[in-house]
Scaffold this active site. Structure first.
Site, PDB file in Angstrom:
ATOM      1  N   ASP A 194      12.716   0.068  -6.791  1.00 36.82           N
ATOM      2  CA  ASP A 194      11.553   0.226  -5.916  1.00 36.82           C
ATOM      3  C   ASP A 194      10.354  -0.185  -6.763  1.00 36.82           C
ATOM      4  O   ASP A 194       9.796   0.631  -7.491  1.00 36.82           O
ATOM      5  CB  ASP A 194      11.438   1.681  -5.446  1.00 36.82           C
ATOM      6  CG  ASP A 194      10.254   1.897  -4.522  1.00 36.82           C
ATOM      7  OD1 ASP A 194       9.853   0.949  -3.826  1.00 36.82           O
ATOM      8  OD2 ASP A 194       9.725   3.024  -4.504  1.00 36.82           O
ATOM      9  N   GLU A 225      13.501  -3.868  -3.555  1.00 34.49           N
ATOM     10  CA  GLU A 225      12.758  -3.772  -2.305  1.00 34.49           C
ATOM     11  C   GLU A 225      11.804  -4.956  -2.183  1.00 34.49           C
ATOM     12  O   GLU A 225      11.089  -5.294  -3.112  1.00 34.49           O
ATOM     13  CB  GLU A 225      11.954  -2.474  -2.237  1.00 34.49           C
ATOM     14  CG  GLU A 225      11.194  -2.356  -0.923  1.00 34.49           C
ATOM     15  CD  GLU A 225      10.348  -1.098  -0.844  1.00 34.49           C
ATOM     16  OE1 GLU A 225      10.820  -0.118  -0.256  1.00 34.49           O
ATOM     17  OE2 GLU A 225       9.234  -1.124  -1.388  1.00 34.49           O
ATOM     18  N   ASP A 242       9.734   7.776  -5.596  1.00 39.17           N
ATOM     19  CA  ASP A 242      10.058   6.384  -5.951  1.00 39.17           C
ATOM     20  C   ASP A 242      11.511   6.258  -6.404  1.00 39.17           C
ATOM     21  O   ASP A 242      12.160   5.254  -6.132  1.00 39.17           O
ATOM     22  CB  ASP A 242       9.125   5.881  -7.061  1.00 39.17           C
ATOM     23  CG  ASP A 242       7.664   6.067  -6.711  1.00 39.17           C
ATOM     24  OD1 ASP A 242       7.129   5.240  -5.981  1.00 39.17           O
ATOM     25  OD2 ASP A 242       7.076   7.080  -7.155  1.00 39.17           O
TER      26      ASP A 242
END
Length: 194
Positions: A7, A68, A141
């Protein structure tokens, strides 16, 4: 198969590793965040993230890296930092011959919760339940990175459709590529009038 989810973020870069089990199950391996201080210069911040990502990739030795992909955001500064960190992760994987896949946030939300608009608490609750954990990895996160890794396990590398060049893409990747083409055409059209 071991998947390392990333992420990306310049202040906090989440990571989460899962192993694929039988019947689409996932086994939690580890998660955390790599941080950089906003008081540091951009070069130092990227170096900190790079060093941390390198250590994480070496420690978890993934078979595939899932990153991501930010589809859109209003904050250009955040998008730039995210893109820079994504690039670091992709290059580190490429140097090691590790395949990379990208997933949009809505694709991850749909894969994990069946709802493309799920909030972070919903995602965290489902991630904890799927992995048999008392609570989701923290901070958020890290939980997001685990969700990205689970999405990759479930979606695999199979094609959903081919783009115009014949490249294999998931539906989210195809939508992203189409949006990029439309934006490029729009920019070209607006500059050709000058």
């Amino acid at each position: 198969m071991r998947v390392l989810g990333i992420d990306p973020g310049l202040t906090r870069c989440g990571f989460g590793a899962v192993d694929g089990g039988a019947s689409r199950s996932a086994v939690f391996v580890g998660a955390g965040v790599i941080t950089s201080s906003s008081a540091d210069t951009i070069d130092q911040r990227l170096l900190e993230i790079h060093t941390g990502l390198e250590q994480v990739i070496e420690e978890y030795a993934p078979d595939i890296l899932a990153v991501e992909r930010v589809f859109s955001q209003n904050n250009v500064g955040t998008v730039m930092g995210t893109a820079q960190v994504s690039g670091l992760a992709i290059v580190l994987a490429a140097q090691r011959g590790i395949p990379v896949e990208m997933h949009t946030p809505s694709e991850v939300k749909r894969a994990i919760t069946d709802n493309g608009r799920a909030d972070k608490k919903q995602i965290q609750a489902v991630v904890a339940r799927l992995l048999g954990l008392a609570e989701a990895p923290k901070p958020a996160d890290a939980a997001d990175a685990v969700a990205i890794a689970i999405t990759q396990l479930w979606r695999g590398r199979g094609t959903v459709r081919l783009d115009r060049t014949g490249a294999a893409r998931t539906s989210a990747q195809a939508q992203w590529a189409d949006a990029e083409r439309r934006a490029r055409r729009s920019r070209e059209a607006s500059t050709s009038h000058w």
